[in-house]
Design an enzyme around this catalytic site. Structure first.
Site: not given
Length: 371
Positions: A206-207
């Site tokens: 998700h980063r």
């Protein structure tokens, strides 16, 4: 002693739950309120964590919602100031490294309220991470710095923090894991989904550094798709990641069908469900922070798709390996796990499920006084 406990995003819930439980053992000495800033505003994803962890509903919800870092931080400070002026606590407790952590710390300190930071001293040395800025600002202001390991202690001392502020208590995330692992073991998710222990991987991704660049995300998904030919990957996909994959035309890498194969996407899972999957997985692929710690305790190989970590003890003592977002290195690490070439390490000192009680004992023996 009147304490305000502050949470803002899902990882905070896992850290705060055992602290609240420990405080409840001392009702005569400690009165406390739970404030949810609403930084993470997805009701479905957040509610599942509150339910799984048995946390009380927040006494106060600031409902700040999303926005840029500046907008969100400003809204939290404005709303939390009202709470502090009304409730007049002796102490605020913040956890982790999200915007709420920093915003509430600054607000409380400017009002003369002492603040404790749980998970202090973690450092990635990467100023491109908003979390690193939050950690640095929070630690320099706090009166109690509760650390997870000796590396964090060393970081704080090197930054000139007085030793009397630093308290090595262990890892509250592991308190939560230890409390709930037996319940998680009893779930039937593997059976329901037709999975076998040790015959699949789990993943989080998700980063922004991994999902906001189409070339990086495409390379990672292609590498993960290759890995999934030998070992299916269960991927509770973050809404942000799904959105970016669709934007870049990469959704063909993601399988959301009924048959578990390839990179198999599910909706975000509750804490217990995901713990159940991770404890039975052959490996975990992630770019998150907390999973590096959980896999170390569970003895599950962890491949971290980041160039640095604020939790280096999971690499030196645990099961974690940093590989960055180079697709070749991700595949090489997965191949190493599959052939059994991995360091399974040991559980770090004081990661024993008793960190929250240590925190409360410090507060009882060194109660906050007016600034």
């Amino acid at each position: 002693m009147k304490i305000i406990n502050i949470v803002g995003a899902r990882p905070n819930f896992m850290k705060m739950a055992p602290i609240i439980e420990a405080m409840n053992r001392y009702p005569e000495q400690i009165k406390h309120l739970l404030v949810h800033t609403g930084q993470h505003y997805d009701e479905k994803m957040s509610k599942a964590f509150f339910d799984d962890l048995g946390m009380p509903k927040p006494d106060i919800d600031l409902e700040v919602g999303s926005g840029s870092h500046a907008e969100q931080t400003a809204r939290i400070m404005v709303e939390f100031e009202k709470v502090c002026l009304r409730e007049k606590p002796d102490l605020g407790i913040v956890v982790g490294d999200v915007n709420s952590t920093m915003a509430c710390t600054i607000t409380a300190k400017k009002l003369g309220i002492k603040v404790a930071h749980v998970e202090a001293g973690l450092r990635s040395r990467d100023m491109g991470m908003p979390e690193e800025i939050n950690r640095l600002c929070t630690d320099v202001l706090c009166d109690y710095l509760f650390t997870t390991d000796y590396v964090a202690d060393r970081n704080l001392k090197a930054e000139g923090v007085p030793e009397e502020k630093i308290h090595f208590v262990g890892n509250v995330m592991i308190d939560t894991l230890r409390k709930h692992e037996r319940k998680a073991e009893s779930l039937t998710l593997l059976h329901d989904w037709g999975l076998e222990a040790g015959r699949y991987a789990t993943m989080t991704l998700h980063r922004p550094s991994n999902v906001d660049d189409p070339h990086i995300l495409a390379g990672l998904l292609e590498a993960l798709a290759d890995i999934s030919r030998d070992l299916p990957i269960v991927f509770p996909i973050h809404p942000r990641t799904r959105k970016m994959a669709e934007k870049f035309g990469l959704e063909h890498f993601l399988n959301s069908g009924d048959r578990i194969e390839g990179i198999w996407c599910t909706e975000p899972l509750g804490y217990l469900e995901f713990l159940h999957l991770n404890m039975n997985a052959k490996m975990v692929l992630t770019d998150s922070g907390g999973l590096q710690e959980e896999t170390t305790v569970l003895g599950v190989p962890c491949i971290t798709m980041r160039h640095n970590t604020e939790r280096p003890i999971t690499c030196t003592e645990g099961t974690n390996r940093l590989v960055g977002n180079d697709p070749r290195k991700v595949k090489e690490a997965a191949e190493a796990v599959l052939r059994g070439d991995w360091n399974f390490g040991q559980v770090p000192e004081k990661w024993d499920g008793k960190a929250a009680e240590r925190i409360v004992q410090v507060l009882l023996s060194h109660p906050p006084t007016a600034v």
